[in-house]
Design a protein around this motif. Structure first.
Motif, PDB file in Angstrom:
ATOM      1  N   LEU A  87       0.755  -1.215  -0.040  1.00 32.99           N
ATOM      2  CA  LEU A  87      -0.218   0.087   0.065  1.00 32.99           C
ATOM      3  C   LEU A  87       0.839   1.147   0.108  1.00 32.99           C
ATOM      4  CD1 LEU A  87      -2.829  -1.054   2.643  1.00 32.99           C
ATOM      5  CD2 LEU A  87      -3.102  -0.797   0.184  1.00 32.99           C
ATOM      6  N   ILE A  99      -1.320   4.379  -1.212  1.00 37.72           N
ATOM      7  CA  ILE A  99      -2.867   4.357  -0.959  1.00 37.72           C
ATOM      8  C   ILE A  99      -2.877   4.263   0.736  1.00 37.72           C
ATOM      9  CG2 ILE A  99      -4.660   2.567  -0.535  1.00 37.72           C
ATOM     10  CD1 ILE A  99      -3.798   1.564  -3.481  1.00 37.72           C
ATOM     11  N   ASP A 101      -8.429   4.958   3.817  1.00 35.95           N
ATOM     12  CA  ASP A 101      -9.485   5.079   2.677  1.00 35.95           C
ATOM     13  C   ASP A 101     -10.013   3.773   2.147  1.00 35.95           C
ATOM     14  OD1 ASP A 101      -8.803   7.769   2.561  1.00 35.95           O
ATOM     15  OD2 ASP A 101      -7.185   7.369   0.944  1.00 35.95           O
ATOM     16  N   LEU A 104      -6.812  -1.917  -9.471  1.00 34.51           N
ATOM     17  CA  LEU A 104      -7.125  -1.545  -7.961  1.00 34.51           C
ATOM     18  C   LEU A 104      -8.539  -1.369  -7.611  1.00 34.51           C
ATOM     19  CD1 LEU A 104      -4.791   1.571  -7.508  1.00 34.51           C
ATOM     20  CD2 LEU A 104      -4.481  -0.805  -6.368  1.00 34.51           C
ATOM     21  N   LYS A 115     -10.123  -3.779  -4.556  1.00 35.64           N
ATOM     22  CA  LYS A 115     -11.054  -3.168  -3.492  1.00 35.64           C
ATOM     23  C   LYS A 115     -12.216  -3.912  -3.539  1.00 35.64           C
ATOM     24  CE  LYS A 115      -9.246   1.497  -4.036  1.00 35.64           C
ATOM     25  NZ  LYS A 115      -9.280   2.893  -4.301  1.00 35.64           N
TER      26      LYS A 115
END
Length: 573
Positions: A479, A484, A488, A554, A558
């Motif tokens: 990450l 990232i 979040d 991504l 997620k």
């Protein structure tokens, strides 16, 4: 001991108090020691666990390539005890029993093994997934002996026991007569059949048979990654390779030049399969690669290839125009052929004439005129493409744009009322436009000809049977690399691979596509016309809604479809 281990691990891994409490809770539920509980609740990774055991417990590490076990070792330590204590006996030397254990700190297990065997355990630490995989293989071997066949083991035993009978005649060096005698022997025929059947069963895209100075191995490409599945006896290399060459109608006497062929088989269950065979002479023998041409992949509609709805609409719009060029780009094995064939099947109607030129023709399509090039007689992409233009085509598929002549003819065909589909090898969609300009295609022609460019990759999907929620220590580093923030993310949607019998302890099962669709708008046409650089084309395309491939990957991460490690592996710059 346990308190010391807790303190040592807490200092070594820099664990927070919150993590320690979480580990203790896991320890109570799972009834394991503190170090193993730290792995189960993802406070540390499996590799960290092994390093800690090596440093703190002073236990040697057992690497996967060194861990060899045969079924006769089960007479020393029964399989049920191996499974109970997550251990593998790999050698007996004097009064010592050499063991690989997932939990080398389990004193009760070691005492029990000492009592059952009468030997002194000498413990190594190994990955729990590695031990599970080997025990699973042993379980299959036992089931095979009992009549539940599911692998290579019993055939390999036949080969090893009969190798002396099948090997080349004494005093000869793989003579043609001895090879012909060998290829008809039952174990050789059975081995080749089993390799093919297992590849079909596991949905391997490729089979690699590789010969080295002192070894012979077979590997399958499963979900895009090569995995070794067996090592036949080295003295049977010529018989097995020759058996495959005979099935593919190749010359078994020719060992100095590459050869290509095809094998069509039908399994006992009535399943038909086709393999493209490539034979290449190497230093120690011929290497064979068999590409499984899986027709079930062609049953996929465009909407089932893993594209989001916007990309599907843009692809359909670009390929529904009566003329123009649609390009698919990506490395070898990224699914370009599947995308183009799926597109062709949707375009294949009675009122259109479709012609393809390919090297080689992957699969036959009913209603499509397919031509395979043969450079040795002058049948090249360019020459076939010129002939197509006299065949009244509506849609033309060019397997790959490799040279200037093919690129120029393809662009001119797209400008004269034909829909042209093709592939190029570039890293992303904007780069495909620059590649064609570098092939001396006039920029003003290219700007008018291209409808769209689709770049794609394939990512391994997480095994639905064993994937686990949460972010590990290794994920945190990933990450950070991707910039990232954990804040979040919804950790209930983030999953990681673990490993089980369903996925062969890899943590992955199947693949999905990620896509980057560049639609050639008037603004993009203007960029092409003035030969703007790739970064400028990319900026304009993203401003108009093009999603970069890494972002597409991504998005799937997620939603729990893929792992962060797979995102980084496939979309690395």
């Amino acid at each position: 001991m346990e308190t010391l281990a807790l303190q040592e691990l807490q200092n070594w891994a820099n664990l927070s108090e919150e993590q320690v409490l979480k580990i203790k809770e896991c320890q109570r539920k799972e009834k394991v020691n503190f170090i193993r509980a730290a792995v189960l609740c993802q406070a540390i990774g499996e590799d960290d666990y092994i390093r800690f055991c090596t440093g703190y417990l002073k236990v040697p590490t057992m690497e996967s390539e060194r861990l060899q076990i045969t079924s006769d070792m089960l007479s020393v330590l029964p399989l049920d005890l191996c499974q109970k204590y997550n251990c593998i006996p790999f050698q007996v030397k004097g009064k010592y029993l050499f063991l690989a254990m997932a939990d080398p700190g389990d004193i009760l297990a070691i005492d029990d093994i000492r009592f059952c065997t009468g030997l002194e355990p000498y413990v190594h630490v190994a990955s729990q997934y590695l031990i599970h995989r080997i025990l699973e293989k042993l379980q299959q071997e036992i089931q095979t002996d009992e009549g539940d066949f599911s692998g290579f083991d019993h055939v390999l035993n036949d080969l090893q026991s009969e190798a002396a009978e099948i090997s080349p005649l004494e005093g000869s060096t793989d003579s043609e007569s001895s090879i012909l005698e060998a290829v008809d022997q039952a174990p050789v025929v059975k081995m080749v059949n089993v390799i093919i059947i297992e590849a079909i069963r596991k949905k391997a895209s490729d089979i690699h048979l590789e010969i080295y100075e002192k070894s012979f191995r077979v590997r399958f490409r499963l979900d895009g990654v090569l995995q070794e599945v067996m090592r036949p006896p080295i003295n049977l290399k010529s018989a097995i390779i020759s058996r495959i060459k005979i099935m593919a109608n190749l010359n078994i006497a020719e060992k100095r030049l590459p050869q290509d062929g095809r094998i069509k088989v039908r399994t006992s269950g009535g399943v038909g399969a086709e393999f493209r065979v490539s034979v290449l002479p190497t230093m120690f023998g011929e290497k064979v690669v068999m590409r499984y041409l899986d027709k079930s992949a062609l049953e996929l509609e465009i909407s089932n290839l893993g594209m989001d709805s916007r990309t599907v609409d843009e692809v359909v719009k670009a390929t529904s125009k009566p003329h123009g060029m649609f390009l698919v780009t990506g490395p070898t094995g990224s699914g370009k052929t599947t995308t183009l064939y799926s597109t062709l099947l949707e375009l294949n109607k009675n009122e259109v004439n479709i012609s393809t030129v390919e090297d080689p023709v992957e699969m036959s399509l009913i209603g499509v005129n397919q031509v395979q090039i043969n450079e040795s007689i002058g049948l090249s992409f360019a020459s076939v493409l010129r002939s197509f233009l006299r065949q009244d085509p509506d849609i033309i598929l060019v397997g790959e744009i490799r040279d200037t002549e093919t690129a120029q003819i393809g662009v001119k065909a797209a400008l004269t009322g034909h829909l042209v589909l093709s592939t190029v090898h570039t890293n992303d969609a904007p780069s495909a436009l620059s590649r064609l300009i570098n092939m001396e295609v006039e920029s003003y022609l290219l700007a008018s000809a291209v409808n769209g460019v689709l770049a794609q990759r394939l990512l391994r999907t997480l095994c639905p049977h064993c994937k686990k929620k949460g972010i590990t220590r290794e994920n945190a580093f990933a990450l950070k690399e991707l910039q990232i923030s954990k804040d979040d993310l919804n950790e209930n949607e983030i999953f990681r691979p673990t490993g089980c019998s369903q996925c062969n302890y890899t943590g992955y099962k199947g693949r999905t596509g990620i896509y980057e669709m560049l639609v050639v708008t008037p603004e993009i046409q203007e960029c092409i016309f003035r030969q703007a650089n790739i970064s400028e084309i990319k900026s304009v395309a993203q401003a108009q809604g093009m999603k970069p491939m890494r972002q597409a990957a991504l998005d799937k991460w997620k939603t729990g479809i893929v792992s962060i490690e797979e995102v980084i592996r496939v979309t690395a710059s």
